[in-house]
Design a protein around this motif. Structure first.
Motif, PDB file in Angstrom:
ATOM      1  N   THR A 102     -28.177 -26.997  22.962  1.00 31.78           N
ATOM      2  CA  THR A 102     -27.240 -25.882  23.133  1.00 31.78           C
ATOM      3  C   THR A 102     -27.296 -25.276  24.538  1.00 31.78           C
ATOM      4  OG1 THR A 102     -28.925 -24.436  22.191  1.00 31.78           O
ATOM      5  CG2 THR A 102     -27.229 -25.275  20.689  1.00 31.78           C
ATOM      6  N   HIS A 103     -28.142 -25.843  25.395  1.00 33.96           N
ATOM      7  CA  HIS A 103     -28.155 -25.360  26.777  1.00 33.96           C
ATOM      8  C   HIS A 103     -27.011 -26.010  27.537  1.00 33.96           C
ATOM      9  CE1 HIS A 103     -30.099 -25.249  30.994  1.00 33.96           C
ATOM     10  NE2 HIS A 103     -29.492 -24.105  30.771  1.00 33.96           N
ATOM     11  N   LEU A 104     -27.180 -27.270  27.925  1.00 34.58           N
ATOM     12  CA  LEU A 104     -26.111 -27.929  28.688  1.00 34.58           C
ATOM     13  C   LEU A 104     -25.694 -29.262  28.068  1.00 34.58           C
ATOM     14  CD1 LEU A 104     -27.181 -27.148  32.378  1.00 34.58           C
ATOM     15  CD2 LEU A 104     -25.373 -26.072  31.032  1.00 34.58           C
ATOM     16  N   GLY A 105     -26.038 -29.462  26.824  1.00 38.20           N
ATOM     17  CA  GLY A 105     -25.479 -30.598  26.094  1.00 38.20           C
ATOM     18  C   GLY A 105     -26.220 -31.911  26.178  1.00 38.20           C
ATOM     19  N   CYS A 106     -27.463 -31.927  26.634  1.00 35.86           N
ATOM     20  CA  CYS A 106     -28.227 -33.182  26.593  1.00 35.86           C
ATOM     21  C   CYS A 106     -28.592 -33.485  25.137  1.00 35.86           C
ATOM     22  CB  CYS A 106     -29.510 -33.047  27.412  1.00 35.86           C
ATOM     23  SG  CYS A 106     -29.177 -32.917  29.171  1.00 35.86           S
ATOM     24  N   ARG A 107     -28.904 -34.731  24.879  1.00 37.77           N
ATOM     25  CA  ARG A 107     -29.271 -35.108  23.511  1.00 37.77           C
ATOM     26  C   ARG A 107     -30.769 -34.905  23.299  1.00 37.77           C
ATOM     27  NH1 ARG A 107     -25.273 -37.559  20.569  1.00 37.77           N
ATOM     28  NH2 ARG A 107     -23.483 -38.165  21.808  1.00 37.77           N
ATOM     29  N   VAL A 108     -31.101 -34.218  22.228  1.00 36.33           N
ATOM     30  CA  VAL A 108     -32.511 -33.984  21.918  1.00 36.33           C
ATOM     31  C   VAL A 108     -33.046 -35.161  21.105  1.00 36.33           C
ATOM     32  CG1 VAL A 108     -32.177 -31.471  21.900  1.00 36.33           C
ATOM     33  CG2 VAL A 108     -32.075 -32.752  19.742  1.00 36.33           C
ATOM     34  N   SER A 109     -34.359 -35.334  21.155  1.00 32.27           N
ATOM     35  CA  SER A 109     -34.989 -36.342  20.302  1.00 32.27           C
ATOM     36  C   SER A 109     -36.186 -35.701  19.605  1.00 32.27           C
ATOM     37  CB  SER A 109     -35.410 -37.561  21.126  1.00 32.27           C
ATOM     38  OG  SER A 109     -36.228 -37.155  22.196  1.00 32.27           O
ATOM     39  N   TRP A 110     -36.526 -36.250  18.452  1.00 28.73           N
ATOM     40  CA  TRP A 110     -37.622 -35.703  17.655  1.00 28.73           C
ATOM     41  C   TRP A 110     -38.941 -36.279  18.152  1.00 28.73           C
ATOM     42  CZ3 TRP A 110     -39.106 -31.871  14.887  1.00 28.73           C
ATOM     43  CH2 TRP A 110     -40.209 -31.987  14.024  1.00 28.73           C
ATOM     44  N   HIS A 111     -39.899 -35.402  18.439  1.00 28.17           N
ATOM     45  CA  HIS A 111     -41.223 -35.830  18.900  1.00 28.17           C
ATOM     46  C   HIS A 111     -42.222 -35.492  17.796  1.00 28.17           C
ATOM     47  CE1 HIS A 111     -40.303 -36.683  23.239  1.00 28.17           C
ATOM     48  NE2 HIS A 111     -39.187 -36.168  22.791  1.00 28.17           N
ATOM     49  N   VAL A 112     -42.679 -36.522  17.110  1.00 29.21           N
ATOM     50  CA  VAL A 112     -43.561 -36.344  15.953  1.00 29.21           C
ATOM     51  C   VAL A 112     -44.840 -35.615  16.350  1.00 29.21           C
ATOM     52  CG1 VAL A 112     -44.820 -37.566  14.147  1.00 29.21           C
ATOM     53  CG2 VAL A 112     -42.655 -38.468  14.971  1.00 29.21           C
ATOM     54  N   ASP A 113     -45.399 -35.994  17.521  1.00 28.02           N
ATOM     55  CA  ASP A 113     -46.686 -35.412  17.931  1.00 28.02           C
ATOM     56  C   ASP A 113     -46.608 -33.895  18.100  1.00 28.02           C
ATOM     57  OD1 ASP A 113     -44.895 -36.069  19.978  1.00 28.02           O
ATOM     58  OD2 ASP A 113     -46.469 -36.088  21.506  1.00 28.02           O
ATOM     59  N   GLN A 114     -45.485 -33.382  18.593  1.00 29.63           N
ATOM     60  CA  GLN A 114     -45.361 -31.932  18.815  1.00 29.63           C
ATOM     61  C   GLN A 114     -44.589 -31.245  17.678  1.00 29.63           C
ATOM     62  OE1 GLN A 114     -44.412 -30.838  23.003  1.00 29.63           O
ATOM     63  NE2 GLN A 114     -44.376 -33.040  23.348  1.00 29.63           N
ATOM     64  N   HIS A 116     -41.446 -31.127  17.427  1.00 32.62           N
ATOM     65  CA  HIS A 116     -40.334 -30.441  18.088  1.00 32.62           C
ATOM     66  C   HIS A 116     -39.232 -31.442  18.409  1.00 32.62           C
ATOM     67  CE1 HIS A 116     -42.872 -26.932  19.998  1.00 32.62           C
ATOM     68  NE2 HIS A 116     -42.672 -26.771  18.700  1.00 32.62           N
ATOM     69  N   TYR A 117     -37.989 -30.932  18.433  1.00 31.01           N
ATOM     70  CA  TYR A 117     -36.915 -31.673  19.093  1.00 31.01           C
ATOM     71  C   TYR A 117     -37.028 -31.243  20.552  1.00 31.01           C
ATOM     72  CZ  TYR A 117     -34.942 -31.646  14.348  1.00 31.01           C
ATOM     73  OH  TYR A 117     -34.742 -31.759  13.014  1.00 31.01           O
ATOM     74  N   ILE A 118     -36.975 -32.214  21.446  1.00 33.30           N
ATOM     75  CA  ILE A 118     -37.106 -31.876  22.864  1.00 33.30           C
ATOM     76  C   ILE A 118     -35.878 -32.366  23.627  1.00 33.30           C
ATOM     77  CG2 ILE A 118     -38.486 -32.189  24.965  1.00 33.30           C
ATOM     78  CD1 ILE A 118     -40.946 -32.517  23.191  1.00 33.30           C
ATOM     79  N   SER A 119     -35.344 -31.454  24.410  1.00 31.52           N
ATOM     80  CA  SER A 119     -34.243 -31.812  25.299  1.00 31.52           C
ATOM     81  C   SER A 119     -34.849 -32.255  26.627  1.00 31.52           C
ATOM     82  CB  SER A 119     -33.337 -30.591  25.511  1.00 31.52           C
ATOM     83  OG  SER A 119     -32.396 -30.880  26.511  1.00 31.52           O
ATOM     84  N   PRO A 120     -34.559 -33.473  27.068  1.00 31.10           N
ATOM     85  CA  PRO A 120     -35.213 -34.006  28.263  1.00 31.10           C
ATOM     86  C   PRO A 120     -34.725 -33.372  29.566  1.00 31.10           C
ATOM     87  CG  PRO A 120     -33.553 -35.546  27.502  1.00 31.10           C
ATOM     88  CD  PRO A 120     -33.599 -34.437  26.487  1.00 31.10           C
ATOM     89  N   CYS A 121     -33.580 -32.722  29.535  1.00 29.75           N
ATOM     90  CA  CYS A 121     -32.999 -32.250  30.805  1.00 29.75           C
ATOM     91  C   CYS A 121     -33.754 -31.066  31.405  1.00 29.75           C
ATOM     92  CB  CYS A 121     -31.536 -31.888  30.588  1.00 29.75           C
ATOM     93  SG  CYS A 121     -30.578 -33.316  30.076  1.00 29.75           S
ATOM     94  N   HIS A 122     -34.055 -30.053  30.588  1.00 26.97           N
ATOM     95  CA  HIS A 122     -34.727 -28.859  31.128  1.00 26.97           C
ATOM     96  C   HIS A 122     -35.861 -28.445  30.205  1.00 26.97           C
ATOM     97  CE1 HIS A 122     -30.380 -28.783  32.238  1.00 26.97           C
ATOM     98  NE2 HIS A 122     -30.931 -28.798  33.436  1.00 26.97           N
ATOM     99  N   ASP A 123     -36.379 -29.414  29.463  1.00 30.30           N
ATOM    100  CA  ASP A 123     -37.534 -29.199  28.591  1.00 30.30           C
ATOM    101  C   ASP A 123     -37.303 -28.097  27.548  1.00 30.30           C
ATOM    102  OD1 ASP A 123     -40.051 -30.083  27.831  1.00 30.30           O
ATOM    103  OD2 ASP A 123     -41.054 -28.448  28.901  1.00 30.30           O
ATOM    104  N   GLY A 130     -34.416 -26.622  13.897  1.00 33.90           N
ATOM    105  CA  GLY A 130     -33.473 -26.465  14.996  1.00 33.90           C
ATOM    106  C   GLY A 130     -33.527 -25.132  15.712  1.00 33.90           C
ATOM    107  N   ASN A 131     -34.516 -24.281  15.395  1.00 38.77           N
ATOM    108  CA  ASN A 131     -34.630 -22.987  16.079  1.00 38.77           C
ATOM    109  C   ASN A 131     -35.296 -23.169  17.444  1.00 38.77           C
ATOM    110  OD1 ASN A 131     -33.645 -21.424  13.794  1.00 38.77           O
ATOM    111  ND2 ASN A 131     -35.566 -22.052  12.815  1.00 38.77           N
ATOM    112  N   VAL A 132     -34.868 -22.361  18.407  1.00 37.01           N
ATOM    113  CA  VAL A 132     -35.419 -22.479  19.767  1.00 37.01           C
ATOM    114  C   VAL A 132     -36.875 -22.038  19.770  1.00 37.01           C
ATOM    115  CG1 VAL A 132     -35.219 -21.699  22.162  1.00 37.01           C
ATOM    116  CG2 VAL A 132     -33.156 -22.022  20.778  1.00 37.01           C
ATOM    117  N   VAL A 133     -37.722 -22.869  20.357  1.00 40.73           N
ATOM    118  CA  VAL A 133     -39.139 -22.541  20.513  1.00 40.73           C
ATOM    119  C   VAL A 133     -39.403 -22.109  21.952  1.00 40.73           C
ATOM    120  CG1 VAL A 133     -41.491 -23.464  20.431  1.00 40.73           C
ATOM    121  CG2 VAL A 133     -39.821 -24.147  18.696  1.00 40.73           C
TER     122      VAL A 133
END
Ligand code: FES
Length: 164
Positions: A102-114, A116-123, A130-133
């Motif tokens: 929801t920041h600038l539209g990069c695709r998030v991926s699920w990271h099992v270890d954390q 979290h869904y992580i957006s690679p563009c701006h971390d 789906g709540n912002v951490v």
């Protein structure tokens, strides 16, 4: 040749041209209407999508589902690629999130270890629901309306925005 003959000839020429033009218009109108009609109609992208049997999605683990939809708008065809995360909370409780940050539209991926869904563009980080951490995303991941029918999971396009 008298002026009267020329006038009669001109009249006949004019009449033939007018009749020819009228015939041409009558023939062309259905063709023009046929060519323009798709451009006048717009297809809303509010379809129900079948994601398959709910039991295919393990409880508690965000599972990615991808699909491509082709939208026809007049003569224009647009293919849109959707990425969804299905989160089955229990046997009958399920939520489905968009993978678009929801920041600038990069695709998030699920990271099992954390977890979290992580957006690679701006971390940008989102929790399992789906709540912002952390990071710059201004609101949670968009969510789809779900429906279970005969054991199959359906979502409705487009996803809706959730408030922060
Ligand atoms: S686009 Fe996701 S954090 Fe910027």
């Amino acid at each position: 040749m008298s002026d009267k003959d020329v006038t009669r000839r001109d009249f006949i020429k004019g009449t033939i041209a007018a009749i020819g033009g009228l015939i041409g218009t009558v023939i062309a109108l259905p063709t023009i209407a046929y060519l323009l009609s798709p451009a006048m109609t717009e297809q809303e992208d509010t379809d129900s999508i079948d994601l398959g049997p709910l039991e295919n999605y393990p409880v508690g683990i965000p599972t990615r589902f991808e699909m491509t939809r082709t939208r026809v708008n007049g003569w224009e065809r647009t293919a849109t690629n959707y990425g969804l995360f299905v989160v089955r909370k229990s046997d009958n409780e399920v939520r489905v999130f968009s993978d678009i940050c929801t920041h600038l539209g990069c695709r998030v991926s699920w990271h099992v270890d954390q977890e979290h869904y992580i957006s690679p563009c701006h971390d940008g980080h989102f929790d399992k629901m789906g709540n912002v951490v952390s990071g710059p995303p201004p609101r949670p991941l968009d969510e789809y309306v779900t429906r279970i029918e005969n054991g199959n999971l359906f979502v409705t396009l487009p996803p809706f925005k959730r408030s922060a």
